[in-house]
Scaffold this motif. Structure first.
Motif, PDB file in Angstrom:
ATOM      1  N   ILE A   1     -27.358  95.283  22.458  1.00 36.99           N
ATOM      2  CA  ILE A   1     -28.645  95.863  22.829  1.00 36.99           C
ATOM      3  C   ILE A   1     -29.416  96.285  21.587  1.00 36.99           C
ATOM      4  O   ILE A   1     -30.589  95.955  21.415  1.00 36.99           O
ATOM      5  CB  ILE A   1     -28.451  97.090  23.741  1.00 36.99           C
ATOM      6  N   LYS A   2     -28.715  96.987  20.692  1.00 39.32           N
ATOM      7  CA  LYS A   2     -29.436  97.605  19.588  1.00 39.32           C
ATOM      8  C   LYS A   2     -29.808  96.604  18.492  1.00 39.32           C
ATOM      9  O   LYS A   2     -30.931  96.606  17.997  1.00 39.32           O
ATOM     10  CB  LYS A   2     -28.596  98.735  18.989  1.00 39.32           C
ATOM     11  N   ALA A   3     -28.860  95.752  18.138  1.00 40.74           N
ATOM     12  CA  ALA A   3     -29.128  94.853  17.012  1.00 40.74           C
ATOM     13  C   ALA A   3     -29.778  93.538  17.455  1.00 40.74           C
ATOM     14  O   ALA A   3     -30.596  92.984  16.750  1.00 40.74           O
ATOM     15  CB  ALA A   3     -27.836  94.574  16.263  1.00 40.74           C
TER      16      ALA A   3
ATOM     17  N   GLN B   1     -25.762 106.170  25.843  1.00 35.08           N
ATOM     18  CA  GLN B   1     -26.508 105.566  24.740  1.00 35.08           C
ATOM     19  C   GLN B   1     -25.782 105.670  23.403  1.00 35.08           C
ATOM     20  O   GLN B   1     -26.396 105.768  22.352  1.00 35.08           O
ATOM     21  CB  GLN B   1     -27.898 106.228  24.628  1.00 35.08           C
TER      22      GLN B   1
ATOM     23  N   GLY C   1     -31.233  93.152  20.595  1.00 35.03           N
ATOM     24  CA  GLY C   1     -32.277  93.377  21.584  1.00 35.03           C
ATOM     25  C   GLY C   1     -32.016  92.679  22.901  1.00 35.03           C
ATOM     26  O   GLY C   1     -32.938  92.290  23.611  1.00 35.03           O
TER      27      GLY C   1
ATOM     28  N   ALA D   1     -23.285  97.897  23.021  1.00 33.98           N
ATOM     29  CA  ALA D   1     -24.218  98.693  22.216  1.00 33.98           C
ATOM     30  C   ALA D   1     -24.829  97.852  21.108  1.00 33.98           C
ATOM     31  O   ALA D   1     -26.036  97.893  20.863  1.00 33.98           O
ATOM     32  CB  ALA D   1     -23.487  99.900  21.628  1.00 33.98           C
ATOM     33  N   HIS D   2     -23.987  97.061  20.445  1.00 31.87           N
ATOM     34  CA  HIS D   2     -24.480  96.223  19.356  1.00 31.87           C
ATOM     35  C   HIS D   2     -25.454  95.166  19.879  1.00 31.87           C
ATOM     36  O   HIS D   2     -26.499  94.918  19.268  1.00 31.87           O
ATOM     37  CB  HIS D   2     -23.302  95.557  18.647  1.00 31.87           C
TER      38      HIS D   2
ATOM     39  N   ILE E   1     -22.237 103.717  17.075  1.00 25.35           N
ATOM     40  CA  ILE E   1     -23.568 103.153  17.302  1.00 25.35           C
ATOM     41  C   ILE E   1     -24.329 104.147  18.156  1.00 25.35           C
ATOM     42  O   ILE E   1     -23.977 104.374  19.314  1.00 25.35           O
ATOM     43  CB  ILE E   1     -23.473 101.782  18.005  1.00 25.35           C
ATOM     44  N   GLN E   2     -25.349 104.761  17.546  1.00 27.79           N
ATOM     45  CA  GLN E   2     -26.052 105.827  18.262  1.00 27.79           C
ATOM     46  C   GLN E   2     -27.423 105.376  18.738  1.00 27.79           C
ATOM     47  O   GLN E   2     -27.942 104.362  18.293  1.00 27.79           O
ATOM     48  CB  GLN E   2     -26.210 107.045  17.344  1.00 27.79           C
ATOM     49  N   ASN E   3     -27.990 106.164  19.625  1.00 26.44           N
ATOM     50  CA  ASN E   3     -29.341 105.914  20.133  1.00 26.44           C
ATOM     51  C   ASN E   3     -29.531 104.493  20.639  1.00 26.44           C
ATOM     52  O   ASN E   3     -30.484 103.813  20.271  1.00 26.44           O
ATOM     53  CB  ASN E   3     -30.388 106.200  19.059  1.00 26.44           C
ATOM     54  N   VAL E   4     -28.609 104.046  21.460  1.00 27.02           N
ATOM     55  CA  VAL E   4     -28.748 102.720  22.048  1.00 27.02           C
ATOM     56  C   VAL E   4     -29.826 102.800  23.124  1.00 27.02           C
ATOM     57  O   VAL E   4     -29.710 103.601  24.052  1.00 27.02           O
ATOM     58  CB  VAL E   4     -27.421 102.276  22.688  1.00 27.02           C
ATOM     59  N   PRO E   5     -30.896 102.008  22.993  1.00 28.40           N
ATOM     60  CA  PRO E   5     -31.947 102.099  24.022  1.00 28.40           C
ATOM     61  C   PRO E   5     -31.451 101.558  25.358  1.00 28.40           C
ATOM     62  O   PRO E   5     -30.686 100.598  25.402  1.00 28.40           O
ATOM     63  CB  PRO E   5     -33.066 101.233  23.444  1.00 28.40           C
TER      64      PRO E   5
END
Lengths: 295, 317
Positions: free
Chosen positions: B81-83, B236, B85, B78-79, B145-149
């Protein structure tokens, strides 16, 4: 103000006292676990739930019957022990001779049921339990600040641990218990009622957990989840101490409580995990535990 | 140790081909029969339970800390992807590698004790990991960690399309189960079973038991991580719940209910538990109580699990 390595003495002593206080609970709980495991070969995962039951039994009996703290201190553990005796007879006795892992899993399931039901009935919020008036004071001795209740718990825990140890090492029943722990078929051949002894042992260990629960009630709140995280720490304590010895369980409990207290002074962020870190280190260098015999 | 070892010996040949074929067919039609997100959740947990079973069923080691790998891989993915990219497949791979590394560390400490102590040690270490995740700056503590694209796999295939996502998740599931199958049927897997049956004997035959156990632990942790990382893409979100001891308990129950030491059992168990959890979530009755009761029932009366019992019946018939 007096200091030790940059730490004000009252702070240091205060945390050490809290550490010893927590250690008292670790000691009572790991003692019960060790006695139960010794004879029944069951790691009692429900120990945390029984601890919670002790606190709730005290809370409810206090509310309904208006019993005093001193009566509850006896009555609540007895209630927990009676419940545990039933559990042993109805559930655990079916697992004799099976891999100990099944005992762990069964008691895990039991803990889930008990804690789930209490959570359903009482919610997760804690209930206040009054501190006995005679113990609510505080004495100040120089840099030492001594809340009476905490000192009482530490002394009571030490007394209970010593009495239990003496009962196992010095009395006839204790001798039978040790014989059955050492060699069950032989003890049975000598005519001792080992199944009854097992029920009694489980009930006794559970009673100790219940007692810890009552002692905890005035300081920590009475909540359905008060035992869940505690039991995992106590497992670590038991792994560190080595399950083989009664004295080891008591000593390890007190020492780890102190270590936790010290960590709170020196490096507060790590106080939640210090017991687990110590466990990993001990396992690495002495796989059998500090006081255990090699398996 | 022998008690947990339920036989994996030969089944009729027809069964051996029919079962995988049937499962593949089921995999294709499942999203048409049920809510696709639910099926994907199920696949993730089936893989999780099967990876766990590699350890309990085939090596005789009860890990009470597998949530660390499941949820830990989830956090990393998650991290990433989200942080950072990162592209989703690489993020899943990264999560899996992280879980593998965590497995190496936890395994190295825990295998120093056997049996019941092993279980308690893994539980304690995983509780430590829980607190570390709680404190770590990137996990957002209780919020997770929310809303992981979901992003696009390899930058090409849009995973927000539920069909694409399903194909990916199903593919990962088949890959993971294939690896488990390979491990079980390799010479390595046979040594694991020998250790399960009689550790001392395996040792006296010259096998470095500790290395095999550690190997099994690391593989199991890695595959568990694969399942956890994939779950992040589906829902996600990465939360503390997935690294908690309750999650470790759940996966044990899945294995136990379905049948420890059977290839299909953990998937069946996962399916049942997930279904029960989903159903109870709407009633307000605590799931925990039902799970606990199933635990007690399984241990008392049903130690071979559903698939184990069925297999035993079939053999006798």
């Amino acid at each position: 103000m007096a200091e030790f390595m940059g730490i004000p003495l009252p702070v240091l002593f205060g945390q050490l006292l809290i550490g010893l206080f927590n250690g008292a609970f670790y000691a009572i709980l790991s003692l019960g676990l060790a006695i139960i495991f010794g004879l029944l070969r069951v790691i009692n995962f429900a120990h945390g739930a029984l601890y919670m039951l002790g606190a709730f039994a005290a809370f409810l009996m206090g509310e309904w019957l208006g019993l005093s703290f001193w009566v509850l201190l006896i009555a609540a553990p007895l209630a927990v022990a009676a419940f545990a005796a039933l559990v042993e007879r109805l559930l655990l006795s079916w697992l004799r001779g099976l891999d100990p892992l099944y005992g762990l899993l069964l008691t895990f399931g039991l803990a889930l049921v008990i804690e789930g039901l209490f959570q359903w009935r009482f919610g997760v919020a804690g209930q206040q339990f009054p501190m006995p008036a005679s113990l609510s004071g505080t004495t100040i001795l120089g840099p030492l600040i001594l809340p009476h209740y905490r000192v009482f718990v530490i002394l009571a825990a030490l007394a209970v641990c010593l009495l239990t140890w003496a009962a196992i090492e010095r009395t006839r029943i204790g001798a039978i218990l040790r014989a059955a722990t050492e060699n069950r078929p032989l003890a049975e051949a000598f005519g001792f009622n080992v199944p009854l002894l097992m029920t009694a042992t489980y009930a006794f260990g559970a009673g100790l957990a219940g007692l810890a629960g009552v002692l905890a009630a005035p300081v920590f709140q009475v909540s359905p989840l008060m035992g869940t995280n505690l039991i995992i720490v106590v497992f670590a304590v038991v792994v560190i101490g080595g399950m083989g010895s009664i004295g080891g369980a008591i000593l390890a409990g007190l020492m780890l409580g102190l270590a936790e207290g010290l960590t709170k002074v020196v490096y507060p962020e790590a106080s939640n995990i210090i017991v687990f870190v110590i466990m990993a280190i001990v396992l690495f260098f002495r796989p059998a535990g500090l006081f255990g015999k090699a398996a | 140790m022998t008690d947990l070892s339920l036989t994996t010996a030969s089944r009729p040949r027809v069964m051996r081909l029919a079962v995988p074929a049937l499962l593949l067919a089921l995999l294709v039609v499942a999203p048409m029969l049920a809510y696709p997100l639910f099926v994907m959740k199920l696949l993730c947990f089936a893989l999780f339970a099967s990876a766990f079973n590699l350890l309990l069923g085939y090596t005789g080691l009860l890990s009470f800390g597998h949530a660390t790998f499941f949820g830990g891989a989830g956090y990393v993915t998650a991290h990433a992807i989200k942080a950072w990219g990162l592209e989703p497949l690489s993020a899943i791979l990264l999560g899996t590698l992280a879980a593998t590394a965590m497995g190496l560390v936890m395994g190295a400490v825990a295998i120093r004790r056997q049996g019941i102590y092993f279980a308690m040690t893994t539980l304690a270490l995983s509780q430590m990991a829980y607190f570390l995740f709680l404190r770590a700056p990137f996990t957002n503590a209780e919020d997770g960690i929310q809303n992981v694209p979901r992003g696009a796999a390899l930058g090409l295939i849009d995973l927000n399309d539920i069909t694409h996502l399903y194909v990916l998740v199903a593919g990962i599931f088949v890959l993971g189960m294939g690896i488990i199958w390979q491990v079980i049927h390799s010479p390595f897997g046979h040594v694991l079973r020998a250790i399960r049956e009689n550790e001392t004997r395996a040792q006296s035959l010259g096998y470095r038991v500790d290395r095999y156990k550690l190997g099994a632990f690391v593989i199991s942790a890695g595959l568990t991580g694969l399942a956890g990382a994939t779950k992040v893409l589906v829902f996600q979100i990465a939360t503390l719940n997935d690294v908690s001891w309750q999650m470790s308990g759940s996966v044990i129950l899945m294995g136990l209910l379905g049948g420890v030491g059977t290839a299909a059992g953990p998937s069946v168990g996962a399916g049942l538990i997930i279904t029960i959890e989903n159903y109870l979530a709407t009633t307000g009755f605590p799931v925990q109580v039902i799970l606990g009761l199933i635990f007690i029932l399984c241990v008392l009366t049903f130690r071979q699990g559903i698939v184990g019992t069925l297999a035993a019946r079939l053999r006798r018939a």
